[in-house]
Scaffold this motif. Structure first.
Motif, PDB file in Angstrom:
ATOM      1  N   VAL A  19      39.859  34.570  42.225  1.00 21.62           N
ATOM      2  CA  VAL A  19      39.852  34.220  40.807  1.00 21.62           C
ATOM      3  C   VAL A  19      40.846  33.102  40.523  1.00 21.62           C
ATOM      4  N   THR A  79      39.167  30.003  41.091  1.00 18.71           N
ATOM      5  CA  THR A  79      38.270  29.703  39.974  1.00 18.71           C
ATOM      6  C   THR A  79      39.035  29.112  38.795  1.00 18.71           C
ATOM      7  N   SER A 119      37.877  34.432  33.816  1.00 15.17           N
ATOM      8  CA  SER A 119      38.373  34.746  35.162  1.00 15.17           C
ATOM      9  C   SER A 119      39.724  35.455  35.092  1.00 15.17           C
TER      10      SER A 119
END
Length: 116
Positions: free
Chosen positions: A49, A52, A75
């Motif tokens: 994450v 991301t 996220s």
């Protein structure tokens, strides 16, 4: 440069999730498998994450497109919920296993005997 950072974050996340898979397959009882499943997947997912979030920030900076901010916030929320729910779920599974009479593998002293 940013691609290398994202690749490193993704590699760390994938490695930890892979180690969790090995731990689930190799560890002898439910308690150690819970340990592998929760700690490694939490840490691995945090890094995935994080990749991301970095990617969304990287794409948001030149364009200021709000969709990238939305992706980053979602996220981050995933990580928060994962960090909050994963230990609680692991504790509930461990407690249910203990109440079902499953003893830890190789335990010599059981301090919870008769207390649950």
């Amino acid at each position: 440069m940013i691609e290398y950072v994202i690749t490193i974050f993704l590699a760390i996340g994938v490695i930890f999730n892979f180690l969790a898979s090995i731990g689930i397959l190799r560890f002898p009882d439910v308690y150690t498998r819970i340990h592998a499943a929760t700690k490694c997947t939490t840490f691995g997912t945090i890094f995935i994450v994080l990749a991301t979030v970095v990617y969304s920030l990287y794409n948001w900076l030149p364009t200021h497109d709000p969709r990238w901010v939305t992706i980053g916030i979602h996220s981050a929320l995933v990580v928060i919920f994962l960090v909050l729910t994963n230990p609680v779920g692991a504790h509930a599974i461990g407690r249910a296993a203990r109440k079902s009479g499953i003893r830890p593998y190789g335990a010599v002293i059981d301090e919870l005997e008769g207390r649950l």
